[in-house]
Design an enzyme around this catalytic site. Structure first.
Site, PDB file in Angstrom:
ATOM      1  N   ASP A   6       0.862  -1.160   0.000  1.00  0.00           N
ATOM      2  CA  ASP A   6       0.000   0.000   0.000  1.00  0.00           C
ATOM      3  C   ASP A   6       0.912   1.228   0.000  1.00  0.00           C
ATOM      4  O   ASP A   6       2.100   1.126   0.332  1.00  0.00           O
ATOM      5  CB  ASP A   6      -0.902  -0.031   1.240  1.00  0.00           C
ATOM      6  CG  ASP A   6      -1.812   1.175   1.338  1.00  0.00           C
ATOM      7  OD1 ASP A   6      -2.379   1.571   0.311  1.00  0.00           O
ATOM      8  OD2 ASP A   6      -1.942   1.732   2.449  1.00  0.00           O
ATOM      9  N   ASP A   8      -0.156   5.068   0.871  1.00  0.00           N
ATOM     10  CA  ASP A   8      -0.393   6.112   1.863  1.00  0.00           C
ATOM     11  C   ASP A   8      -0.347   5.577   3.283  1.00  0.00           C
ATOM     12  O   ASP A   8      -1.018   4.588   3.615  1.00  0.00           O
ATOM     13  CB  ASP A   8      -1.749   6.771   1.611  1.00  0.00           C
ATOM     14  CG  ASP A   8      -1.839   7.395   0.233  1.00  0.00           C
ATOM     15  OD1 ASP A   8      -0.783   7.821  -0.281  1.00  0.00           O
ATOM     16  OD2 ASP A   8      -2.939   7.451  -0.335  1.00  0.00           O
TER      17      ASP A   8
END
Length: 215
Positions: A6, A8
């Site tokens: 991922d 953020d």
């Protein structure tokens, strides 16, 4: 082994979409009311209740009518001013140590994720696609967003079921629980409150990043 990341609050300390809106506001391209609306959507995301269709109409209205070439210098400036200062040193060390095939998969839009991955030296990424017609952004997303169950669906476009079952996925977010469960190994990076609470059941490994790479 295939390593999925991922973006953020996993590889970088902040939410890249929020940073993009802050940047646009500082450049005089959106007003403060637009940033406030963005913050409401971010709160919904954190609670796991984001209406992605509605959010995309808001988010992409900023680039509607702009050409791909027009956006490139803006993105380069954004990455240097807003992303470079928030990259986790631990994330860069992890990616280097893991080696092998690295893929970033993020619910953020492709033009932002692509620019950040270019800076991080990661060649492959999956993101929410922004529709382009005749070289110009239409203001609409295209296809399935890389969000919640959509992350699983989208990663299956480039990985076979067998490859996914051999992958390791790193994330901070409750919204990524479907992919954390679908991968062979899910690892939580600075997990949010809701994901940490559920981890009593799933018992994913937890790692913490705090030091920044370019501070």
């Amino acid at each position: 082994m295939i390593y999925l990341y991922d973006l953020d609050k996993t590889l970088i300390k902040e939410d890249s979409a929020k940073l993009w809106m802050d940047f646009l506001c500082e450049q005089g391209l959106v007003g403060s009311e637009f940033v406030k609306a963005q913050e409401k959507y971010e709160d919904d995301y954190a609670k796991g209740i984001l209406d992605m269709d509605e959010y995309q109409r808001h988010f992409l209205s900023v680039v509607k009518g702009k050409s791909v070439d027009e956006l490139k210098p803006l993105l380069a400036k954004f990455v240097e001013l807003k992303i470079r200062p928030v990259v986790y040193k631990g994330a860069l060390d992890l990616i280097r140590r893991n080696g092998s095939r690295a893929i970033v998969i993020s619910a953020t839009n492709d033009f932002i994720v692509g620019a950040i991955c270019g800076f991080l030296g990661i060649e492959e990424f999956v993101a929410t696609n922004s529709q382009i017609k005749n070289g110009v952004y239409s203001g609409f997303m295209e296809g399935v967003p890389a969000f919640r169950d959509g992350k699983v669906e989208r990663i299956k476009e480039i990985l076979s079921g067998g490859e996914l079952k051999k992958s390791v996925f790193y994330s901070d977010s409750i919204n990524d629980l479907p992919l954390l469960k679908a991968a062979k190994t899910g690892i939580l990076v600075n997990p949010d409150r809701l994901l940490l609470k559920l981890n009593d059941e799933f018992k994913f490994e937890i790692i913490k990043f705090d030091e920044l790479a370019f501070s």
